[in-house]
Design an enzyme around this catalytic site. Structure first.
Site, PDB file in Angstrom:
ATOM      1  CB  CYS A 163      -9.618  24.464  -5.952  1.00  0.00           C
ATOM      2  SG  CYS A 163      -8.801  25.108  -4.471  1.00  0.00           S
TER       3      CYS A 163
ATOM      4  CG  ASP B   4     -12.213  30.886  -5.894  1.00  0.00           C
ATOM      5  OD1 ASP B   4     -13.068  31.705  -6.282  1.00  0.00           O
ATOM      6  OD2 ASP B   4     -11.382  30.354  -6.646  1.00  0.00           O
TER       7      ASP B   4
ATOM      8  CG  HIS C 257     -13.844  25.859  -5.678  1.00  0.00           C
ATOM      9  ND1 HIS C 257     -13.305  26.391  -6.817  1.00  0.00           N
ATOM     10  CD2 HIS C 257     -13.073  26.305  -4.652  1.00  0.00           C
ATOM     11  CE1 HIS C 257     -12.253  27.139  -6.507  1.00  0.00           C
ATOM     12  NE2 HIS C 257     -12.088  27.106  -5.197  1.00  0.00           N
TER      13      HIS C 257
ATOM     14  NE  ARG D 170     -13.347  31.531  -9.159  1.00  0.00           N
ATOM     15  CZ  ARG D 170     -12.581  30.739  -9.901  1.00  0.00           C
ATOM     16  NH1 ARG D 170     -12.771  30.688 -11.220  1.00  0.00           N
ATOM     17  NH2 ARG D 170     -11.646  29.988  -9.342  1.00  0.00           N
TER      18      ARG D 170
ATOM     19  CB  CYS E 179     -11.918  27.303  -1.331  1.00  0.00           C
ATOM     20  SG  CYS E 179     -10.452  27.976  -2.162  1.00  0.00           S
TER      21      CYS E 179
END
Length: 210
Positions: free
Chosen positions: A102, A45, A99, A47, A43
């Site tokens: 998400c 993302d 994750h 993080r 992803c």
């Protein structure tokens, strides 16, 4: 606030200094070539950085990222990355990593209008449709969300296994293995969903190329 980006440049200089203290030849070796054994489809993302959460060095993992780690068969960007990984870099393992928490998956669970993003979220909504009976039976919203993240990874692993040049590789050997993992933002741990594929055997006949 407009100078905030300079923190990234300063951070880079600190990273270089610290890296050279540990290994003075690190960048000389890195510049010669990359020889990763892994392709990571994750992803976007911020993080979930692949090398940091796996404690690996730059050059270890070839990476493609998009919203909610989706494998779309008409996505030339993703297909080009995967093709280069298996044909040129000869990676042995492909990891599709989602994750918990998400945002893309959460958005796909809702009926909210996200404008242009709706078109991408349709791919994830299709996953919900395929697993609707199981997901709707989970009364706890948080648990349903977590399970949706997991089945999304599972479906992306299966979608990747349908790609023609992946199947070509399996005709001559066992690689690449395609794995499905989920990362937890709460404890930093990766979980193997045990959905690994490395042959055409798991595919419905209609998806197989002779």
């Amino acid at each position: 606030m407009s100078e905030l980006y300079k923190e990234l440049l300063a951070g880079n200089q600190n990273w270089v200094r610290n890296t050279l203290k540990l290994n003075p030849n690190f960048f000389d070796s890195l510049a010669e070539a990359q020889n990763p054994q892994f392709l990571w489809i994750g992803c976007s993302d911020s993080r979930v950085p692949a090398t940091e959460i796996t404690n690996t060095l730059p050059g270890s993992i070839f990476v493609h990222r998009n919203i909610a780690n989706v494998v779309v068969h008409t996505d030339s960007n993703l297909l080009s990355v995967v093709n280069y990984a298996v044909e040129v870099l000869k990676v042995k393992h492909i990891i599709v990593c989602g994750h918990y928490g998400c945002g893309g998956v959460k958005a796909a669970m809702s009926n909210e209008d996200f404008g242009y993003l709706n078109n991408w979220l349709l791919h994830i909504k299709d996953v919900y449709r395929l697993h609707q009976k199981e997901l709707d039976a989970i009364e706890d919203t948080h648990k349903r969300f977590d399970r949706f993240v997991e089945v999304n990874v599972q479906e992306q692993v299966h979608d990747l296994s349908k790609v023609s040049f992946i199947q070509e590789k399996w005709k001559t050997g066992e690689f690449p293995y395609i794995h499905g993992w989920v990362y937890s933002l709460k404890d930093g741990l990766l979980r193997d969903l045990d959905v690994t594929i490395n042959s055409q055997e798991t595919l419905d006949k209609v998806f197989r190329y002779d």
